[in-house]
Structures are given as C-alpha cells and as structure tokens.
Design an enzyme around this catalytic site. Structure first.
Site, PDB file in Angstrom:
ATOM      1  N   GLU A 253      53.621  46.692  49.302  1.00 15.52           N
ATOM      2  CA  GLU A 253      52.334  46.607  49.574  1.00 15.52           C
ATOM      3  C   GLU A 253      51.509  47.284  48.370  1.00 15.52           C
ATOM      4  O   GLU A 253      50.862  46.624  47.421  1.00 15.52           O
ATOM      5  CB  GLU A 253      51.735  47.025  50.818  1.00 15.52           C
ATOM      6  CG  GLU A 253      50.239  47.256  50.921  1.00 15.52           C
ATOM      7  CD  GLU A 253      49.839  47.737  52.138  1.00 15.52           C
ATOM      8  OE1 GLU A 253      50.425  48.053  53.193  1.00 15.52           O
ATOM      9  OE2 GLU A 253      48.392  48.019  52.050  1.00 15.52           O
TER      10      GLU A 253
ATOM     11  N   TYR B  37      31.602  26.846  36.298  1.00 14.72           N
ATOM     12  CA  TYR B  37      30.618  26.780  35.102  1.00 14.72           C
ATOM     13  C   TYR B  37      30.841  25.406  34.255  1.00 14.72           C
ATOM     14  O   TYR B  37      29.889  24.960  33.995  1.00 14.72           O
ATOM     15  CB  TYR B  37      30.798  27.816  34.012  1.00 14.72           C
ATOM     16  CG  TYR B  37      30.088  28.987  34.624  1.00 14.72           C
ATOM     17  CD1 TYR B  37      28.918  29.354  34.890  1.00 14.72           C
ATOM     18  CD2 TYR B  37      30.912  30.197  34.971  1.00 14.72           C
ATOM     19  CE1 TYR B  37      28.032  30.312  35.181  1.00 14.72           C
ATOM     20  CE2 TYR B  37      30.156  31.494  35.263  1.00 14.72           C
ATOM     21  CZ  TYR B  37      28.813  31.258  35.458  1.00 14.72           C
ATOM     22  OH  TYR B  37      28.233  32.551  35.747  1.00 14.72           O
TER      23      TYR B  37
ATOM     24  N   ASP C  14      52.604  49.803  54.302  1.00 13.24           N
ATOM     25  CA  ASP C  14      52.213  50.900  55.044  1.00 13.24           C
ATOM     26  C   ASP C  14      52.228  50.557  56.607  1.00 13.24           C
ATOM     27  O   ASP C  14      52.091  49.657  57.148  1.00 13.24           O
ATOM     28  CB  ASP C  14      50.584  51.247  54.649  1.00 13.24           C
ATOM     29  CG  ASP C  14      50.218  51.887  53.458  1.00 13.24           C
ATOM     30  OD1 ASP C  14      51.410  52.168  52.817  1.00 13.24           O
ATOM     31  OD2 ASP C  14      49.211  51.738  52.668  1.00 13.24           O
TER      32      ASP C  14
END
Lengths: 382, 568
Positions: free
Chosen positions: A202, A108, A254
């Site tokens: 995680e 911007y 995981d």
C-alpha cells in the site's frame, strides 16, 4: 508454502484495430438508423450501485444488464448524444495515430464553441469524463485501450523485463525508485520474468523499506507499490501479471478499513468501475496483512492507533472508520470467517495498525521475519 | 304626506342648473384630471349615441389644446347626424332634457346631465360659451356659441353665424374652454378613457390629438353598427317612488289603472286589482297597528300572498278602505300624489311578478369584444363570452360579458371595467367586477400569477339600472347575482385561454426542441464523418430529415412518439 508462478489464463490481447472496429460499428449503426428515419440511440449500461452485483462464481463485482438508451431526439439526451460522438471521433484519431491523451487533454482537445451558438461542446471536465466511462461500458473496452490515460500512480520493482514500446529494461535495474507504472499498461509486455510472486504494497514507504532490505531479490518477489488506492494502471498491471503471466498476487496493506478496502478493490473490483472488473480485478489475490491478529501475534498493542470516527454504539455513530468497517462486514466477498473475525476485532478493539508499526520491532523485521514467515506458513487471508 | 309633496315642489323649483353647480362633484366634475375626462366622456358619448341612433359608423376626433396652467380647449368632432339649428339650445343647454332621461332604456349617459353638464362646467370654470359647429348635411353649416341660463335652466345662443356647406359636410364639432383641469396620461385620464371606449366600441374610429400635438388613432375594427337600445317598460320591482311619480305625471293615459297596465311590464288588470288590496292592507296596518312586532308579522304575511286574510283580520272596515284605494286607480295619472306613488312602490315590493323581459339589453357581443380587444391591444390570443340575460333584485334585467386578451403587445395585467359600454375608471377597489376577477384562481387556467401576466380582462355589465355603489357611478355594487354571472363568464373565457396556452406552450416547446436538435447537427455530422467517412453534408441532411419527420410544429400538436427517457 512455496509461491510459484502458475500457468497463464489470459493472453496478451492488446489490439488497436479491435477498438477502432468497435467504434466504427457503433457509428455505422447510428448512421443507418438516421438514414432509415429512426431516432438513433446509444445503449449505455447504467452506472451506479443499482446496476452492480457480486458474481459469486467469478468472485467479481460485475455490472448488471440494465441499459439506458441515449436518444438523439430527446431534449435531455441530445447534448450527451453529441458529446458521445465527438469523443468517439476523438478516440478514433488517437488510436489510429498511436497517440495517448489524458482525461484532461481529451477534455481540452474537444472543448470548443458549437458553431452558430454560445454553447460549448463541453463546459467542464466533469462532462467529458463520464462520457469516456460510458464509452468504456458501451464498447467493452478500457479507457486505456482507447488511448486515454488515467492518473499515473504506483511503481514496480523486481527482476522482470518490461517492454514498453521501443524500450526494454529490467525493473530491478532502474535504481531504488523502480519503474513508474504509466497510465496505460495495455501495450506493455513482459519478455522475461524471474520472480515467483507479486507483493502489492500500500505505502511507498513500506515498498522502499522492502527494496532497501533486498526483499525482492531474496524472496524472488515483484514489488508493486500502489501508493494508496490502486490506480487503474496498477490494477490492470496486477491483473495481467496474474492472468497472463501466472504470478500469484499477495497484498500487503495497513491494518485498517481503508487498507482492507484497497485489497477489496484489487481483488473484486470496485462499484464505480464494475464494468471493468473482468479486466481490472484479480479475485485470486491473497492478503498477508496487516491483520488484527498480527497485533497480538507480534506484540504490537502499544503501537496501535485508535480508529477514527464515532463508534456505532455512540451518539451520531457510526462514522469514519467505523462506518466503513460496518460496510465491509456486509460485503459479499468478506463473508468468510477469517475476514469477519478481523473486521469484528477491529470494531471491538477500536484500533488500527499501520504497516510501518512493524518498524517498532526493527527496520528489517518486516522484510526478514514478518513477511517471509507469514507467506511461508501460508498465514494469508482469502 | 302633504309634507312630501311640498318638499318635492321645492325640489322642482330649484333650477337643475343650480343643482349642478352645487353638486358638480357628484356628476363627475371632481378633481382636475377626472373633470377633463368627464367633459370628454359626455361629448364622446353624445357623438356615439347620435351615430348609433342614425345608423352611422362613428368617426370621433378629440383634440386637446393647452392654453395655460390647468386651462385647456377641448374639441370633439364627429360625423354624426348633426343637430338641427332649432335644437341646439335644447341639446346643449337644458339639463335633464336629453332624449333618454326618464326613459327606461339602457344608456351610455350617466345622469341625464350629459353634454349640457360639460357646457356648464366650461361656463363656470372659464366663463366661456361653448362653440358648436354643426350641419345635418344640408346646404348650411351653423356655428353657434351656447351658454346656459343658470336661473331658467335653459340654453341660449349668444352668437350665431351661418356658413354655406358646398361639400355637404355633416356632423358636429364642439369646442369647450375649461379651466381647473389637467391632461395627464394616467389610468384616469382622457387617453385611457378613449382607449377603453375604443375597445368597447369597435365600430367607432376614435382619434385623439394630445396637447403636445401627438396624434393617437384607435381605428375601427368592426363595421357593425350596434342596434340602438329599445326602451323597455319598467318592471314594478325595479322602480322607485320618484320613477312612478314622474312617469304618472308625464303619462297621457286616462286613469292610473291604465297608466300602470300600459307603462309597466308584467302588470295586468288583475294585478292592479291585487295592488289595490295590498295598498289597502298596508294602509290598515299603518293606521291601526302600533305594535311593531305585529306590524312586521302582518307585512310578512302580505309578502307570503295572504293579503285577503290580512284584510279580513281588520273586520268589516276593510271593504271601505279598498273602495278608497280603488278611487286612486280611477283618477287621471297626473293627479297621483307623491304619497300614493310611495304606497304603490311599497306594495310592489311585497307582490309577486313575472321576471322582466330582457329583449332591450344591448351587449357589445362576443365577436365585437374580440375585435375591439384585438385591434387596440394587439394580443396574441383573445376570447369573449356574453352570458344570457339574468335578473337581479327580482326585477331588474342585466347581462354580463367578458373578454380576455393575452400576450402579444400586452405587457401587464389589467382589468377593464364597463357599465353599458362606458369605461369605469375610478373606485376600482369597491367594484364587483374587481372582486369577481380577483376571486378567480387564475393558476387553474395556466396563468401563474394574475398580477404578472400579460393579461387583460374586460368585463361589461349591461343593464337598464346598473347598481352603482355611489353617485359617482364609477363602481358597481356587489350584488350576488351579478358577481356570480361575472365569475361564470370569466371561468368560461379562462378555460379557453387555458386551452390556448396549453397549445401555445406545446408549440413553443416543440420549436425549442427542434432548435436544440438542430444546433448539435454540425458537431454530430463532423464526428460521424470522421467515424464513418460519410460526407458531412449528407449526414446533416439525414438528421434534418429525421427532425422534420419526427417533430411537427403544428396547430394540432405533436406527432412525435415520445420515447422513454432512461437514466442519463
């Protein structure tokens, strides 16, 4: 095996003047070329898989030496040439004024109509983001070093003292939420470190569990929650903690292709950010879990979940988890018998196992038995 | 054969004027729009031809006034040589009396009806006489009202006034009052006709005042007055029975033999001897042979030049027949019968002759086509090709020329068809010009789609005998030789267009490139100023100099060294 803080291999290296000099040198090169009547250009290291390779020795995904030249006098390049200079000027202002801006702010701040035309300098953030990446590769500096911050994600908990500008605080005394890792960690310093290693986790849920179970204190560990794929800030923080502070890095995700990919990114870097591997990746990181072997070892068969997607032997396959598994089987850095075994087992069984599945045993099982045992016994994957 | 003669006599007796009344449609007076165009065409053609013959640069002004519903007054004025008083009834009254009728000459005129047809049309639609004001530039101006005596095929002056001519005005002004016509600005209308005429006659200044008072000027763009066409002796392969018969009866030669040798091209005394043998052979074949197969076999042998063998195959009587035929050659030409003329033409078809001479053809010329297209259409590119003369049907010389105009004020594609400089406005679909233009793969010449391109294609077929498809004379028959010539000319012109477009696009591309680079300069200068401290204006100057030196927008092309474009 007792994890201990080792000797630092890198020094705290943040120096705004270095970035400014690189910017100005490049700008002068352009100016001199134009003065000499030459078509000025930027040499931008090529993005994409074609210019990425795995450096076996450094154990890092690295950017190749392919360059593409961005000329001013080329209809296809002229606009990007202009955009590059606009953002260089912007970065110079940011760095010299000691301000930081997000990618979106950078977009911007520099978006306006080019005088005398109906054309904008940037039409979309998708135009400015790649230019900033190009600058990183061209100058060999991180976006963060240019004071342009990425999304912030992840937090830290543990007995270390962090110096962030004027503020100094202990990351184990900020409440259970720990210290949120900012977009830029370049300027962060660590005056005091009372941990033996870093445990990268995680999921936030698991990190919270470990903190509640007082794991950091008991095990002298620093918890870093990545909250999914590790952000650049987190990866840079891990890198710095390892190389500048000598802390061993252990990753806990995981037991599925996505979790292992998170590990792979922390350890070897990513294809997208291959040019930053040397600053973001930590090849010495080790992996504690979850693994396929954990399922048998800890009797978790009934809390596994099926892999998503179509297996390779079924029509339309492989897709989803299976597809990623097969990709990972082919990663150069997974070409060792430990990882090949885990990946092949996952493929064979068609299951995944989450960190939280350990709660099936008991809430404190992960903090009091699983992790301490595996780390002590050195049951870690490379 | 007596029958044929009688028939022809009957035909002759019938007044040509009456013939006109019955066949107005065939002569171009069909439909309200086309009839008006035909009236204008006849008058303008007359003016242009007269100026050409007198060596005057033509100025033609056409005015059309609307008098009522489908009722107009047409005024055509020129600066031509003027018409001597005595000739006025002759020029405007008598049909088939034009100077070019029965002359083997390339002409604008179509049927030999000419301006008298327009006078006739005015007369039968409005009942009014045609007003003629003319002066040869002497001290008097003649104002005459002309009508046609339909029975006698004669023009008659119904009223005549003489005026002094102190300013020595020279020219002719005719005013016709016509009904059953309509002025429309369509592709078949007067405006379009004059525009096309102006293109093909760049030496003429043509003006049109439309019924609403609007003045349209097609200015002169060339100072070269075309040379008047030269009369060419007809080639034996290009004549019909009627031509031979009429020519013989007008001939002042003493014998048919002399008439043939001197009034046809490529006929020598020896050829007349050969002609005699052929006619004799044809007579024998027609008289003695009844079997159609045998007949056509024998005729084929004649065409192969075996005339003597064929004659001998009829035994001793052939010599007698040859003697008979020889008598024809020695009689005065005005005694030649229709049947004998027919026999001669029949024999011509089987005989071999040298190709006809082509010196009489008068193409517009490449330079003048380009001038005409440029000044009327204002294109950005124009080119023209005039092919060398060729021959079709073994004996009729013709020549093709094309012009291509592209871009500029042209907005859509157009095929402008001409025969001997006369615009063809009707029956485009059946015309060989249309099919030849359509057969070109324009994409090969950088024209993406012919129908959507700003492209005007002009084709002019020049010939003593333009092979029209019909009596309306608005479309040219698909004769292979003509089709191929048009294509060859078009391809040559189109290649030039392609070369131009190549260069044009390159130039446009370079200008566009320059603009792209220049528009980014303010941003680049501002940024580099922040980065290096060099003043913005100086940076801009460096970059501008770079752009100027690396990108040359010139006719010759590009001097820029194109750099390899990397992945961007």
């Amino acid at each position: 095996m007792k994890l201990k803080r080792g000797k630092p291999k890198e020094k705290f290296s943040y120096d705004p003047q270095k970035v400014l000099k690189k910017l100005e040198d490049l700008a002068y090169k352009i100016l001199e070329e134009v003065k000499a009547g030459k078509n000025p250009y930027f040499d931008v290291p090529t993005r994409g898989l074609s210019n990425v390779y795995f450096d076996e020795e450094a154990r890092l995904i690295k950017l190749g030496d392919k360059l593409s030249r961005r000329y001013f006098l080329n209809v296809a390049h002229a606009r990007k040439f202009m955009q590059t200079l606009i953002l260089m000027a912007y970065v110079k202002r940011l760095v010299s004024e000691g301000k930081h801006a997000s990618l979106r702010e950078a977009y911007y701040a520099n978006k306006h109509t080019i005088p005398g035309t109906h054309e904008n300098t940037f039409e979309d953030q998708s135009e400015s983001d790649p230019i900033i990446e190009d600058l990183e590769r061209m100058l060999g500096v991180l976006r963060e070093e240019m004071h342009i911050t990425a999304d912030r994600r992840g937090y830290v908990y543990g007995d270390i003292v962090i110096k962030d500008g004027e503020d100094e605080f202990n990351a184990s005394k900020l409440g259970m939420g720990g210290w949120a890792v900012p977009g830029t960690v370049e300027h962060i310093q660590f005056p005091e470190i009372n941990v033996d290693y870093v445990l990268v986790v995680e999921t936030a849920a698991m990190a919270d569990r470990l903190i509640e179970e007082k794991y950091p204190k008991r095990e002298r560990a620093l918890i870093i929650a990545t909250q999914g794929q590790a952000s650049r800030g987190v990866r840079r923080l891990i890198h710095r903690l390892h190389y500048e502070e000598g802390l061993p890095i252990i990753v806990f995700t995981d037991g599925d292709p996505y979790g292992w990919y998170i590990y792979s990114t922390i350890k070897q870097g990513s294809i997208n950010l291959a040019y930053l591997s040397e600053k973001l990746a930590t090849p010495d990181a080790k992996f504690v879990g979850m693994t396929m072997d954990d399922i048998k070892e800890y009797g978790l068969e009934h809390v596994t979940e099926k892999l998503k997607g179509i297996p390779p032997d079924k029509k339309g396959g492989p897709t989803g988890d299976y597809k990623r598994l097969i990709e990972e089987l082919n990663y150069p850095w997974f070409q060792n018998k430990e990882w090949q075994r885990q990946l092949k087992l996952a493929l064979k069984w068609g299951v995944r196992i989450e960190q939280q599945a350990l709660a099936n045993k008991s809430l404190e099982f992960v903090a009091k038995e699983y992790l301490p045992e595996k780390i002590r016994e050195g049951k870690l994957l490379p | 054969m007596a029958e044929a003669r009688d028939l022809f006599k009957e035909f002759k007796v019938q007044s040509v004027s009456e013939f006109f009344r019955r066949n107005a449609a065939m002569l171009g007076y069909t439909g309200s729009i086309r009839s008006l165009t035909t009236v204008i065409h006849e008058a303008v053609t007359n003016s242009l031809d007269a100026c050409e013959e007198a060596g005057i640069l033509p100025y033609v002004r056409v005015e059309i006034e609307e008098l009522g519903k489908e009722h107009y007054k047409v005024i055509v004025e020129d600066n031509g040589p003027g018409i001597p008083e005595d000739y006025i009834p002759h020029v405007f009254g008598k049909m088939l009396a034009g100077t070019k009728a029965h002359r083997n000459i390339q002409s604008r005129g179509q049927q030999g009806i000419g301006i008298s047809g327009a006078v006739m049309f005015a007369q039968i639609t409005s009942g009014k006489a045609t007003r003629v004001i003319t002066s040869t530039g002497d001290d008097e101006i003649v104002e005459a009202w002309v009508k046609i005596d339909v029975q006698k095929n004669e023009g008659k002056i119904v009223k005549k006034i003489k005026h002094p001519n102190p300013k020595r005005w020279r020219g002719t002004r005719i005013e016709l009052e016509v009904k059953n016509v309509k002025y429309v600005r369509s592709k078949q209308g007067v405006y379009w006709y004059l525009k096309l005429t102006a293109i093909a006659n760049p030496h003429a200044h043509i003006e049109l005042v439309e019924p609403d008072g609007k003045l349209i000027v097609f200015p002169r763009s060339s100072e070269d007055i075309p040379e008047p066409p030269v009369e060419m002796k007809p080639h034996p392969k290009g004549v019909m029975t009627d031509d031979v018969y009429t020519m013989a009866h007008r001939s002042k030669r003493s014998t048919v033999r002399r008439f043939l040798v001197s009034e046809f091209s490529r006929i020598s005394d020896k050829k007349v001897d050969e002609l005699v043998l052929y006619i004799a052979a044809l007579r024998l074949i027609n008289r003695e042979v009844t079997d159609q197969n045998l007949k056509s076999q024998l005729i084929e042998r004649l065409a192969n030049g075996e005339v003597e063998k064929v004659l001998k195959s009829f035994g001793r009587k052939w010599k007698k027949v040859v003697e008979e035929v020889e008598k024809i050659m020695e009689k005065p030409p005005e005694k030649l019968t229709w049947h004998e003329a027919e026999e001669i033409v029949e024999a011509f078809k089987l005989m071999k002759f040298l190709a006809p001479p082509t010196y009489g053809l008068r193409p517009i010329g490449e330079e003048n086509i380009e001038k005409g297209l440029s000044s009327i259409l204002r294109p950005e590119f124009v080119t023209a090709v005039t092919r060398p003369p060729k021959v079709y049907s073994g004996g009729i010389p013709f020549q093709v020329e094309v012009g291509i105009a592209y871009g500029g004020e042209i907005t859509n594609s157009e095929i402008l068809r001409y025969a001997n400089r006369v615009p063809l406005l009707f029956d485009a679909g059946s015309c060989v010009i249309t099919s030849a233009v359509r057969s070109i793969d324009w994409r090969r010449y950088r024209v993406e789609s012919f129908d959507n391109a700003p492209l005007v294609v002009l084709v002019n077929v020049v010939s003593v005998h333009v092979p029209y498809t019909s009596t309306g004379k608005q479309s040219i028959a698909s004769i292979d030789e003509i089709y191929n010539e048009i294509r060859l000319a078009l391809m040559e012109a189109a290649r030039r267009l392609a070369a131009y477009l190549g260069g044009k696009y390159r130039r446009l591309y370079q200008i566009r490139r320059k603009k792209i680079f220049e528009k980014y300069l303010p941003e680049i200068a501002r940024s580099l100023h922040i980065l290096t401290g060099e003043p913005e204006e100086k940076i801009k100057e460096y970059f501008l100099r770079l752009i100027e030196s690396k990108i040359t927008v010139a006719q010759e092309g590009v001097s820029e060294v194109e750099v390899e474009e990397g992945e961007a």
